[in-house]
Design a protein around this motif. Structure first.
Motif, PDB file in Angstrom:
ATOM      1  N   ARG A  63     -22.003 -25.348  54.353  1.00 15.53           N
ATOM      2  CA  ARG A  63     -23.390 -24.902  54.428  1.00 15.53           C
ATOM      3  C   ARG A  63     -24.026 -24.978  55.819  1.00 15.53           C
ATOM      4  O   ARG A  63     -25.110 -24.431  56.009  1.00 15.53           O
ATOM      5  CB  ARG A  63     -24.247 -25.719  53.450  1.00 15.53           C
ATOM      6  CG  ARG A  63     -23.905 -25.445  51.998  1.00 15.53           C
ATOM      7  CD  ARG A  63     -24.839 -26.158  51.046  1.00 15.53           C
ATOM      8  NE  ARG A  63     -24.519 -25.839  49.649  1.00 15.53           N
ATOM      9  CZ  ARG A  63     -24.965 -24.780  49.000  1.00 15.53           C
ATOM     10  NH1 ARG A  63     -25.769 -23.929  49.617  1.00 15.53           N
ATOM     11  NH2 ARG A  63     -24.626 -24.563  47.746  1.00 15.53           N
ATOM     12  N   ILE A  64     -23.409 -25.657  56.760  1.00 12.50           N
ATOM     13  CA  ILE A  64     -24.068 -25.885  58.043  1.00 12.50           C
ATOM     14  C   ILE A  64     -23.114 -25.645  59.208  1.00 12.50           C
ATOM     15  O   ILE A  64     -21.967 -26.087  59.182  1.00 12.50           O
ATOM     16  CB  ILE A  64     -24.618 -27.325  58.146  1.00 12.50           C
ATOM     17  CG1 ILE A  64     -25.624 -27.610  57.034  1.00 12.50           C
ATOM     18  CG2 ILE A  64     -25.269 -27.566  59.505  1.00 12.50           C
ATOM     19  CD1 ILE A  64     -26.057 -29.055  56.985  1.00 12.50           C
ATOM     20  N   TYR A 102     -15.957 -23.015  56.270  1.00 13.00           N
ATOM     21  CA  TYR A 102     -15.555 -22.556  54.944  1.00 13.00           C
ATOM     22  C   TYR A 102     -15.827 -23.643  53.897  1.00 13.00           C
ATOM     23  O   TYR A 102     -15.618 -24.818  54.151  1.00 13.00           O
ATOM     24  CB  TYR A 102     -14.061 -22.229  54.917  1.00 13.00           C
ATOM     25  CG  TYR A 102     -13.621 -21.237  55.959  1.00 13.00           C
ATOM     26  CD1 TYR A 102     -13.836 -19.872  55.792  1.00 13.00           C
ATOM     27  CD2 TYR A 102     -12.969 -21.666  57.122  1.00 13.00           C
ATOM     28  CE1 TYR A 102     -13.418 -18.954  56.749  1.00 13.00           C
ATOM     29  CE2 TYR A 102     -12.538 -20.753  58.074  1.00 13.00           C
ATOM     30  CZ  TYR A 102     -12.777 -19.399  57.890  1.00 13.00           C
ATOM     31  OH  TYR A 102     -12.357 -18.505  58.839  1.00 13.00           O
ATOM     32  N   ALA A 103     -16.262 -23.229  52.732  1.00 16.49           N
ATOM     33  CA  ALA A 103     -16.389 -24.169  51.618  1.00 16.49           C
ATOM     34  C   ALA A 103     -15.012 -24.527  51.093  1.00 16.49           C
ATOM     35  O   ALA A 103     -14.084 -23.717  51.133  1.00 16.49           O
ATOM     36  CB  ALA A 103     -17.235 -23.560  50.507  1.00 16.49           C
ATOM     37  N   TYR A 134     -16.966 -19.332  47.494  1.00 15.49           N
ATOM     38  CA  TYR A 134     -18.260 -20.009  47.336  1.00 15.49           C
ATOM     39  C   TYR A 134     -18.858 -20.340  48.689  1.00 15.49           C
ATOM     40  O   TYR A 134     -18.147 -20.751  49.609  1.00 15.49           O
ATOM     41  CB  TYR A 134     -18.045 -21.301  46.534  1.00 15.49           C
ATOM     42  CG  TYR A 134     -19.274 -22.131  46.275  1.00 15.49           C
ATOM     43  CD1 TYR A 134     -20.235 -21.717  45.354  1.00 15.49           C
ATOM     44  CD2 TYR A 134     -19.468 -23.341  46.933  1.00 15.49           C
ATOM     45  CE1 TYR A 134     -21.365 -22.489  45.095  1.00 15.49           C
ATOM     46  CE2 TYR A 134     -20.587 -24.124  46.684  1.00 15.49           C
ATOM     47  CZ  TYR A 134     -21.535 -23.691  45.762  1.00 15.49           C
ATOM     48  OH  TYR A 134     -22.637 -24.464  45.515  1.00 15.49           O
ATOM     49  N   SER A 135     -20.156 -20.157  48.815  1.00 16.17           N
ATOM     50  CA  SER A 135     -20.931 -20.619  49.967  1.00 16.17           C
ATOM     51  C   SER A 135     -20.297 -20.171  51.295  1.00 16.17           C
ATOM     52  O   SER A 135     -19.794 -19.056  51.418  1.00 16.17           O
ATOM     53  CB  SER A 135     -21.084 -22.140  49.896  1.00 16.17           C
ATOM     54  OG  SER A 135     -22.010 -22.622  50.843  1.00 16.17           O
ATOM     55  N   GLY A 136     -20.336 -21.009  52.321  1.00 12.46           N
ATOM     56  CA  GLY A 136     -19.727 -20.699  53.611  1.00 12.46           C
ATOM     57  C   GLY A 136     -20.694 -20.084  54.606  1.00 12.46           C
ATOM     58  O   GLY A 136     -21.597 -19.324  54.237  1.00 12.46           O
ATOM     59  N   GLN A 174     -24.614 -16.274  56.113  1.00 14.96           N
ATOM     60  CA  GLN A 174     -24.469 -17.289  55.074  1.00 14.96           C
ATOM     61  C   GLN A 174     -23.826 -16.646  53.846  1.00 14.96           C
ATOM     62  O   GLN A 174     -23.857 -15.438  53.677  1.00 14.96           O
ATOM     63  CB  GLN A 174     -25.824 -17.891  54.673  1.00 14.96           C
ATOM     64  CG  GLN A 174     -26.626 -18.491  55.809  1.00 14.96           C
ATOM     65  CD  GLN A 174     -27.502 -17.463  56.497  1.00 14.96           C
ATOM     66  OE1 GLN A 174     -28.116 -16.626  55.836  1.00 14.96           O
ATOM     67  NE2 GLN A 174     -27.560 -17.514  57.831  1.00 14.96           N
ATOM     68  N   GLU A 175     -23.293 -17.487  52.983  1.00 15.61           N
ATOM     69  CA  GLU A 175     -22.574 -17.059  51.777  1.00 15.61           C
ATOM     70  C   GLU A 175     -21.441 -16.100  52.121  1.00 15.61           C
ATOM     71  O   GLU A 175     -21.334 -15.017  51.562  1.00 15.61           O
ATOM     72  CB  GLU A 175     -23.528 -16.435  50.752  1.00 15.61           C
ATOM     73  CG  GLU A 175     -24.131 -17.456  49.806  1.00 15.61           C
ATOM     74  CD  GLU A 175     -24.606 -16.846  48.504  1.00 15.61           C
ATOM     75  OE1 GLU A 175     -23.918 -17.051  47.476  1.00 15.61           O
ATOM     76  OE2 GLU A 175     -25.654 -16.181  48.494  1.00 15.61           O
TER      77      GLU A 175
END
Length: 257
Positions: free
Chosen positions: A90-91, A57-58, A63-65, A34-35
């Protein structure tokens, strides 16, 4: 079957701090991160022969991912909940023959709790999503859930009682999820173990003194509990402000739907 999950807090930075050494050492069947904080084409992974890569990918850069590296071919891959997309990356859901894996990076409520309402709504939608998956096959959920569920799950419970990640509202959402038919794999095996954390502040000496939080989890559908043989974390592995967590399941004991 071994599964590993790690919030790497920037995969490119973590790769420069020994990610691949740990990755190859674990020999996990499924390795979730994550992230990732990157976009397509910004990194070339050296996972070794036999691993397939799946990325979410965000839309926002840096960011995130999330990503999953797997030795086994999934039957299907999904990149969101209600729709097959997740703008913050995120998922990731991978369906296999006998179970479904959900790799998740739960939204943070933020220090000033300005995103708490969004977080709580997200939790409601996420629980509904997991329950729909569970009707089809048992579910394994892993990732940074951004909540310390009980006081035993962080070092300084009293001083953090209303802070992001330990608010009554966030903890209650975790309780409701577990009561809906999911099990915290680590607490199932080690209900009373203290000082078992997965995240530490970057403040000086905090990690050395193990002043941490357990906010990274493997949750499993309750009918997978008989297959659960081990669960834990590797706090000695650096490279991120989180450490990896893992679970081992006996595949012969996973029920066939």
């Amino acid at each position: 079957m071994k599964l590993v999950s790690w919030n790497v807090n920037g995969l490119r930075a973590c790769v420069n701090k020994g990610f691949h050494d740990y990755f190859h050492e674990t020999q996990a069947d499924l390795f979730c991160v994550q992230e990732t904080k990157l976009q397509e084409g910004q990194i070339s992974m050296e996972c070794g022969e036999g691993y397939k890569e799946y990325w979410n990918y965000a839309e926002k850069k840096g960011y995130s991912g999330t990503a999953v590296f797997t030795k086994r071919e999934p039957l299907s891959v999904r990149y969101g909940m209600e729709e097959d997309r997740e703008p913050e990356g995120r998922i990731l859901t991978l369906e296999f023959e006998t179970f479904q894996l959900v790799n998740v990076y739960t939204p943070n409520a933020k220090r000033d709790l300005s995103r708490l309402d969004y977080r709580l709504d997200w939790e409601e939608r996420f629980r509904h999503y997991l329950l729909q998956l569970d009707k089809k096959k048992p579910v394994i959920v892993c990732g940074d859930l951004n909540v310390a569920h009980q006081e035993i799950d962080l070092k300084n419970a009293k001083s953090n009682k209303n802070n992001s990640g330990f608010t009554p509202e966030e903890r209650e959402k975790m309780t409701v999820l577990l009561e809906a038919g999911f099990v915290d794999s680590f607490r199932s095996l080690y209900p009373d173990r203290t000082d078992a954390y997965t995240w530490w502040s970057n403040m000086p000496k905090v990690r050395e003194r193990n002043v941490g939080w357990r906010i990274d989890y493997f949750l499993v559908s309750s009918r997978l509990v008989p297959a659960l043989t081990e669960a834990g974390m590797d706090p000695h592995i650096l490279g991120s402000d989180h450490c990896p967590v893992y679970v081992v399941l006996d595949e012969e004991k996973i029920p066939v739907s």
